[in-house]
Design an enzyme around this catalytic site. Structure first.
Site, PDB file in Angstrom:
ATOM      1  CG  HIS A 102       3.609  70.475  -0.105  1.00 11.49           C
ATOM      2  ND1 HIS A 102       4.803  70.645   0.546  1.00 11.49           N
ATOM      3  CD2 HIS A 102       3.522  69.157  -0.382  1.00 11.49           C
ATOM      4  CE1 HIS A 102       5.422  69.481   0.651  1.00 11.49           C
ATOM      5  NE2 HIS A 102       4.671  68.560   0.099  1.00 11.49           N
ATOM      6  CG  ASP A 105       4.097  73.835   1.919  1.00 11.20           C
ATOM      7  OD1 ASP A 105       3.595  73.079   2.759  1.00 11.20           O
ATOM      8  OD2 ASP A 105       4.933  73.470   1.065  1.00 11.20           O
ATOM      9  CD  GLU A 233       9.704  63.313  -2.790  1.00 10.52           C
ATOM     10  OE1 GLU A 233       9.436  64.385  -3.366  1.00 10.52           O
ATOM     11  OE2 GLU A 233       9.928  63.241  -1.571  1.00 10.52           O
ATOM     12  CG  HIS A 272      11.865  59.442   0.483  1.00  9.82           C
ATOM     13  ND1 HIS A 272      10.968  60.092  -0.323  1.00  9.82           N
ATOM     14  CD2 HIS A 272      11.790  60.055   1.691  1.00  9.82           C
ATOM     15  CE1 HIS A 272      10.366  61.060   0.362  1.00  9.82           C
ATOM     16  NE2 HIS A 272      10.865  61.057   1.588  1.00  9.82           N
ATOM     17  CG  ASP A 297      12.781  66.211  -2.678  1.00 13.33           C
ATOM     18  OD1 ASP A 297      12.946  67.093  -3.547  1.00 13.33           O
ATOM     19  OD2 ASP A 297      11.709  66.032  -2.082  1.00 13.33           O
ATOM     20  CG  ASP A 308      11.759  61.127   5.790  1.00 16.96           C
ATOM     21  OD1 ASP A 308      12.963  61.279   5.503  1.00 16.96           O
ATOM     22  OD2 ASP A 308      10.839  61.540   5.066  1.00 16.96           O
ATOM     23  CG  ASP A 310      12.912  65.075   5.722  1.00 17.92           C
ATOM     24  OD1 ASP A 310      13.322  64.325   4.818  1.00 17.92           O
ATOM     25  OD2 ASP A 310      11.704  65.291   5.921  1.00 17.92           O
TER      26      ASP A 310
HETATM   27  C1  XUL Z   1       7.950  63.582   2.455  1.00 13.96           C
HETATM   28  C2  XUL Z   1       8.512  64.344   1.333  1.00 13.96           C
HETATM   29  C3  XUL Z   1       7.649  65.404   0.772  1.00 13.96           C
HETATM   30  C4  XUL Z   1       7.726  65.517  -0.719  1.00 13.96           C
HETATM   31  C5  XUL Z   1       6.742  66.490  -1.298  1.00 13.96           C
HETATM   32  O1  XUL Z   1       8.786  62.614   2.952  1.00 13.96           O
HETATM   33  O2  XUL Z   1       9.633  64.133   0.932  1.00 13.96           O
HETATM   34  O3  XUL Z   1       7.971  66.606   1.375  1.00 13.96           O
HETATM   35  O4  XUL Z   1       8.984  65.891  -1.132  1.00 13.96           O
HETATM   36  O5  XUL Z   1       5.429  66.211  -0.971  1.00 13.96           O
HETATM   37 CO    CO Z   2      10.759  64.960  -0.600  1.00 11.66          CO
END
Ligand code: XUL
Ligand code: CO
Length: 442
Positions: A102, A105, A233, A272, A297, A308, A310
């Site tokens: 981003h 970032d 996304e 997601h 992703d 989430d 991750d």
């Molecule tokens: C948030 C997410 C983000 C996007 C990019 O859940 O996945 O990091 O991938 O903005």
């Molecule tokens: Co993402």
């Protein structure tokens, strides 16, 4: 690269499944040629800068736990520059051909948009040089339209047109830098594009504004000569209670309604999908069915936590079925597998960053090889084709071609009598899949 940041950690090499060394690949051999392309080219692994180089282990109950040596300086610009060097060193050592970021970032924010853009330009110039020196490429760029307080009520869906304008300016710049860095894609994730309550929200108007925003992005990209793929996304919630890009199906309806489907594809994130109540594979199949599968992703959630998280995904069975769908769709094209995944809060060693990505890369590489075998053997495909064979001829073909009617079909039903029931054989097929996943059929 001036100085080594991950000292003592060598480049991670492929050693094969029998290797017992932790800092080695057991399935990801980037140079292995399969079907005329290297594994690296098939999988297009990408490191997510925000998690791996901005993640500090914070959660809603506590502050950061993860401290990297380059984060300790007093000058935010110098820290950002050292951080970017460290990130490229990591990509190279991991043999990851791509990175994603981003705008916010990589560079600190200044007091004005103009100053912020100037700081971004400095880091982009550095990134360009690092890309040239290392061969690492940009899978996609994006703008952070969710962290700053100005976006608390949305960016493109903000009730204040002034905030919309600010978001537009930010995406304009993010498109320019993505072009400058040769990004293959540009991603829109609408974390704040939704609502908390309909008591203060005009849903229809917000969605129209979001569409206007995306149209302007497409127009500006054409103007500056950015030919990368635009990606949406989807995510159903978090941080916002309800997000408009809920899932791929909602995304398709939105894109079609607003005449955007020819410009966008989907970036599908595993967790997601599960937050939306779907499987990862379901989202891939839905996008692929419409020719809109763009990129992935790669991560996973936690079955018990339900938010989430991750995490790095090492569930080879889940990834194999996902890969089966990706391969049947013809692959990810200019998309890739971006590891939008982060370390657990107590995983504080630099080495943990390597273990995490090694596991994720190996799981995907193994899943790719298994899925390729499954698709080549075609046993599931044959079963499915057989299951629908009644639509290949006679009245079934007429139905598929819309050459019949309820009147005619009533006659068919009256004369043919009760259809003969046929087993769906789910358990048999699951056992078959298990044989592939466990290597009994390779
Ligand atoms: C948030 C997410 C983000 C996007 C990019 O859940 O996945 O990091 O991938 O903005
Ligand atoms: Co993402």
């Amino acid at each position: 690269m001036a100085k080594e940041h991950f000292g003592g950690i060598p480049k991670i090499l492929y050693e094969g499944p029998q290797s017992r060394r932790a800092l080695a690949f057991r399935h990801y051999d980037p140079a292995q040629v399969i079907d005329g392309r290297t594994l690296s080219e098939h999988l297009r692994f990408s490191v997510a800068f925000w998690h791996s180089f901005r993640g500090t282990g914070t959660d809603v109950f506590g502050s950061g736990t993860i401290f990297r040596p380059w984060e300790s300086g007093n000058d935010p610009l110098a820290v950002a520059q050292a951080r970017l060097d460290a990130a490229f060193e990591f990509n190279v050592k991991m043999q990851a051909p791509f990175w994603c970021f981003h705008d916010r970032d990589i560079a600190p924010e200044g007091n004005t948009l103009r100053e912020t853009n100037r700081l971004l330009d400095i880091l982009v110039a550095q990134a360009k040089a690092l890309q040239r020196d290392t061969g690492v490429r940009l899978l996609w760029g994006t703008a952070n339209l969710f962290s700053h307080p100005r976006y608390m009520s949305g960016a493109a869906t903000n009730p204040d047109a002034g905030v919309f304008a600010h978001a537009a300016a930010q995406v304009k710049k993010a498109l320019e830098v993505t072009l400058e860095l040769g990004g293959d894609n540009y991603v829109f994730w609408g974390g704040r594009e939704g609502y908390e309550t309909l008591l203060n929200t005009d849903l229809k108007r917000e969605q129209a504004h979001l569409a206007a925003f995306l149209h302007m992005a497409v127009e500006y990209a054409a103007e500056i000569g950015f030919t990368g793929q635009f990606l949406i996304e989807p995510k159903p919630k978090e941080p916002t209670k309800h997000q408009y890009d809920f899932d791929v199906a909602a995304g398709i309806a939105f894109l079609r309604t607003h005449g955007l489907d020819k410009y966008f594809k989907f970036n599908i994130e595993t967790n997601h999908a599960t937050l939306a109540g779907h499987t990862f594979q379901h989202e891939i199949e839905t996008a692929a069915a419409h020719g809109l599968l763009g990129s992935v992703d790669a991560n996973t959630g936690d079955a018990q936590l339900g938010w989430d998280t991750d995490q790095f995904n090492t569930d080879v069975r889940e990834l194999t079925v996902a890969m089966m769908s990706i391969l049947r769709a013809g692959g990810l094209g200019r998309g890739g597998l971006n590891f939008d995944a982060k370390l657990r809060r107590p995983s504080i060693d630099p080495e943990d960053l390597f273990h995490a990505h090694i596991g994720g890369f190996d799981a995907y590489a193994l899943a790719f090889k298994i899925a390729r075998q499954v698709v080549a053997d075609g046993v599931f495909e044959k079963f499915v084709a057989q299951r629908y064979a009644s639509y290949d001829s006679g009245v079934g073909r007429d139905i598929a071609a819309r050459r019949t009617s309820f009147r005619e079909l009533e006659q068919v039903a009256l004369t043919a009598g009760e259809p003969v029931p046929r087993s769906g054989k789910q358990e048999y097929l699951e056992n078959l899949l298990m044989q592939y996943v466990h290597g009994e059929r390779r």
